[in-house]
Design a protein around this motif. Structure first.
Motif, PDB file in Angstrom:
ATOM      1  N   LEU A 250       0.829  -1.209   0.000  1.00 13.80           N
ATOM      2  CA  LEU A 250       0.000   0.000   0.000  1.00 13.80           C
ATOM      3  C   LEU A 250       0.860   1.255   0.000  1.00 13.80           C
ATOM      4  N   LEU A 251       1.950   1.223   0.781  1.00 19.32           N
ATOM      5  CA  LEU A 251       2.847   2.374   0.804  1.00 19.32           C
ATOM      6  C   LEU A 251       3.467   2.602  -0.579  1.00 19.32           C
ATOM      7  N   ARG A 254       0.772   3.917  -2.730  1.00 16.90           N
ATOM      8  CA  ARG A 254       0.502   5.326  -2.435  1.00 16.90           C
ATOM      9  C   ARG A 254       1.583   6.219  -3.019  1.00 16.90           C
ATOM     10  N   ASP A 255       2.854   5.806  -2.839  1.00 16.78           N
ATOM     11  CA  ASP A 255       3.943   6.601  -3.402  1.00 16.78           C
ATOM     12  C   ASP A 255       3.826   6.677  -4.924  1.00 16.78           C
ATOM     13  N   ALA A 257       1.066   6.343  -6.628  1.00 17.33           N
ATOM     14  CA  ALA A 257      -0.086   7.187  -6.963  1.00 17.33           C
ATOM     15  C   ALA A 257       0.257   8.666  -6.815  1.00 17.33           C
ATOM     16  N   GLU A 258       1.013   8.999  -5.753  1.00 13.78           N
ATOM     17  CA  GLU A 258       1.410  10.390  -5.573  1.00 13.78           C
ATOM     18  C   GLU A 258       2.327  10.851  -6.702  1.00 13.78           C
ATOM     19  N   ASN A 261       0.165  11.264  -9.640  1.00 11.16           N
ATOM     20  CA  ASN A 261      -0.640  12.480  -9.522  1.00 11.16           C
ATOM     21  C   ASN A 261       0.198  13.721  -9.799  1.00 11.16           C
TER      22      ASN A 261
END
Length: 766
Positions: A250-251, A254-255, A257-258, A261
């Motif tokens: 997940l981390l 998330r990284d 995805a960031e 983004n």
């Protein structure tokens, strides 16, 4: 909820749910051993209480038979007393301590007794031999028979049961002692035996607590055995392994995805610059061509082609803006700014803005907005944007029909809500296609999209905006009968910024006085007299018109330098007059200043007004507005710093038509070289350029005292962020977004900045 076991007797420890497992285990061991011992003792005592009387009866029956046999000869000889009598035989019963008395019945009387030394009361002779227990005693009766089995009499023995009671009390005491000693031994054994069970569980509990409190999934419980507890620890550690692995994934996700983004934001920012810059040139030059074509005899098909280019450019720009808006919403960067306004005013504004499009489709636009709808405090621009999107959509899918916009105030959960409904009599939407309506880039039917056009962004953007405003939008439709879109918004928007971030202005220089012809269009004669006394003495020539048609006629005849316009006028209101002025080639570039009591600044600027002043009129504010819209004298230099040649050419043409002297530079480095040859009155600056961008150029300007005073107008396709605003704060007069400003807006800003900052009367800068 009550535990069913606790109410049905199924819980052995109804009060120990909050106790530790050590106490529970000790309690269980001691309870089990104690219960076993108590059960054994009770069983033994019951057995003793049942068997002792039976044994006593058997024992005394045997003793009675023996005594009766020994007494039979004495009964035959009738010798009851004396050393050689029946009583001497009965005296032998004293060897049995539980025997209290005895007697021999002969006939109906007591013949011989024991003991002979005290008075004893004997029971009446029963009809048949028997035994009975009564009041702690045993009463036993047996027949006395001779050798010929002839009945000689009846022997009675009375025995006490005190020995049985004494034995039971002794057994109870022994049982209590055993229970006490067993309890102590059980407690000691439980304390020793619980370690292999309790310690692994306590260790597992500590690990679980650390995981919960610290959210650290890398810790593990220590396995000390291979029994069921060891299996439990293995399962727990395995669960932690899976959670840790998923957490790490997940981390990473998330990284990623960031990063994606950020990459998307950078891409959109880059594409915004790359697309808006050529689109600005397309829109601007096509507008110039249309203006020139209107002045010359150009073939109609050429005008039509250029009009299509101009319209397509504006449509593409709107599409880009919608995409950027959706991207801002998804990135959480879209901000809402609340202001209080009248709902009816917004409804009338969108009605006026859509009338021409509605008429072009042969439709009729109806508006229903009762006065009691009242006020709202929310983001006015976003509400107007949502209504325009829905009305445009309804008009697009309706031909020679009716589009209705209604607004009303409703109460919901104790709060006031405003409900807007946009209803049309168009083609309608099939039920299976309604779910796709509010998805970005999705339309209900591809064949419909090919026929009517559109990208599917408008409804998706409307959905997002309504939700950000605290409400929602829904749709009801029937194929062939039209659709109804309903927007529900709270009357007051909570937790929003009341004002948008802005750039602090650079200190203003003293304005210079100029003369101009001003056309005042207002139906109030008091306003005419007020303006005559207020600004007539300042060297301005004032011409008055009492209605919209009269104002249009005088504007065509006189070609004023500036027009002031009221909104609320009978017959033809100010917005209609403004629309007509902007459609006239000879009048569209005349600055229009709205002088009205209505607080419609945002809509006014969107319609193209040069300035907006709310009544009551302040003299200083009005004079400042009039001065900044005077046509400047020729010879004032403007430095355009822009890497795109088409954009430079467009800006040059706009400015040179207004008699400005223009100098060009492709980047910040060339601009610095130009500044070394002469200081301009104004710099129009792009931010994204090769060699030296606009940010670095502004930093260089601040390092020179003479250059620091040059006003700067930023014209850029870059999406301006809060960080950019903070970096530019205090060093930039205004910011214009490429593709979002017109020629009038640019010239208005240039005039305003020059009036505010230009201190040299000759206007040459240096």
């Amino acid at each position: 909820m009550t535990d069913p076991l606790s109410t049905c007797g199924g819980d052995p420890m109804p009060r120990s749910h909050g106790s530790s497992i050590k106490r529970k285990l000790t309690f269980l061991i001691m309870l089990t051993s104690g219960a076993s011992l108590v059960a054994a003792c009770v069983t033994f005592m019951i057995y003793e209480a049942v068997t002792y009387p039976k044994n006593l009866v058997a024992q005394l029956s045997t003793l009675a038979d023996i005594t009766a046999g020994n007494c039979a000869p004495f009964i035959s000889l009738d010798q009851a007393k004396g050393e050689f009598g029946a009583e001497s035989v009965l005296a032998n019963l004293k060897a049995e301590r539980q025997i209290e008395s005895a007697c021999i019945y002969r006939g109906a009387t007591v013949w011989a007794i024991y003991p002979t030394n005290r008075v004893v009361s004997f029971p009446a002779q029963p009809a048949n031999p028997e035994h009975r227990f009564d009041s702690g005693h045993l009463y036993l009766f047996r027949n006395i028979l001779d050798p010929d089995r002839k009945n000689l009499g009846l022997i009675h023995i009375q025995a006490s049961l005190s020995e049985m009671y004494d034995r039971q009390w002794r057994y109870a005491g022994i049982a209590f002692g055993v229970l006490l000693i067993s309890g102590i031994v059980a407690f000691v054994l439980a304390s020793w035996l619980r370690r292999p069970i309790i310690e692994p569980i306590l260790g597992l509990t500590d690990v679980a607590r650390k995981v919960t409190e610290q959210e650290n999934f890398s810790v593990r419980a220590v396995k000390r055995s291979s029994d069921e507890i060891g299996v439990l620890i293995d399962a727990f550690n395995g669960m932690l392994n899976q959670i840790q692995h998923r957490d790490e994934e997940l981390l990473k996700a998330r990284d990623a995805a960031e990063k994606a983004n950020r990459a998307k934001s950078d891409f959109l920012s880059f594409m915004s610059h790359e697309l808006r810059t050529p689109l600005t040139s397309i829109i601007g030059f096509s507008e110039f061509l249309l203006t020139d074509m209107e002045k010359t005899k150009t073939p109609e098909e050429w005008v039509d082609d250029v009009s299509r280019i101009h319209g397509s450019g504006k449509h593409l720009l709107e599409l880009i803006n919608d995409i950027l808006d959706i991207s801002k919403i998804e990135a959480g960067k879209m901000e809402m700014h609340a202001e209080e306004f009248e709902v009816g005013r917004v409804v009338r504004e969108v009605e006026s803005a859509l009338q021409s499009l509605v008429r072009a489709r042969g439709n009729l636009l109806q508006v229903v907005c009762p006065k009691e709808t009242g006020m709202m405090k929310t983001d006015l621009i976003r509400v107007r944007q949502c209504l325009l999107n829905l009305l445009s959509n309804a008009n697009k899918f309706t031909e020679k029909g009716t589009v209705t916009l209604s607004a009303q105030r409703r109460s919901k959960d104790g709060d006031d809500w405003i409900v807007f409904e946009v209803q049309d009599t168009g083609i309608g939407i099939p039920p299976e296609q309604i779910g796709k309506l509010f998805r970005a880039f999705m339309q209900a039917d591809q064949s419909t999209a090919r026929k009517h056009g559109g990208t599917g962004l408008g409804l998706a953007l409307t959905k997002h905006l309504c939700q950000m405003l605290g409400g929602d939008v829904t749709v009801a439709s029937e194929p062939g009968k039209g659709s109804t879109f309903t927007i529900e918004l709270p009357a007051r928007l909570a937790r929003v910024q009341d004002t948008a971030p802005s750039i602090s202005p650079v200190p203003r220089a003293a304005p210079q006085k100029v003369k101009a012809r001003i056309l005042v269009i207002d139906d109030d004669p008091e306003v005419h007299r007020l303006l005559a006394r207020t600004i007539g003495q300042e060297g301005y020539e004032l011409v008055f018109a009492a209605s919209g048609p009269e104002g249009l006629q005088k504007a065509k005849e006189l070609h004023p330098d500036i027009i002031t316009l009221d909104v609320l006028m009978p017959g033809m209101d100010g917005w209609t007059v403004l629309s007509v002025l902007k459609e006239e080639p000879e009048l569209r570039e005349v600055p229009v200043i709205m002088l009205t009591v209505r607080p419609d600044q945002d809509f006014g600027f969107a319609m193209g007004v040069a300035d907006y002043i709310q009544k009551p009129i302040e003299k200083a504010r009005l004079l400042s507005a009039l001065k900044k819209f005077q046509r400047p004298r020729s010879g004032r230099g403007i430095l355009i710093v822009e890497d795109d040649a088409d954009m430079r050419g467009l800006l040059r043409r706009m400015l040179e038509q207004e008699a400005w002297t223009v100098v060009e530079a492709e980047n910040g480095q060339q601009a610095l070289a130009s500044l070394g040859q002469g200081v301009p009155s104004l710099i129009i600056l792009d931010l994204l350029m090769p060699v030296m961008d606009g940010f670095r150029l502004i930093d260089q300007l601040q390092q020179h005292e003479e250059w620091r005073q040059i006003p700067v107008i930023v014209v850029s396709a870059k999406e301006i962020t809060q960080v950019d605003l903070e970096r530019l704060d205090g060093h930039v007069a205004t910011i214009l977004q490429k593709g979002s400003f017109s020629k009038d807006r640019l010239l208005t800003e240039v005039r305003d900045v020059v009036v505010r900052f230009l201190t040299k009367p000759n206007g040459t800068g240096t």
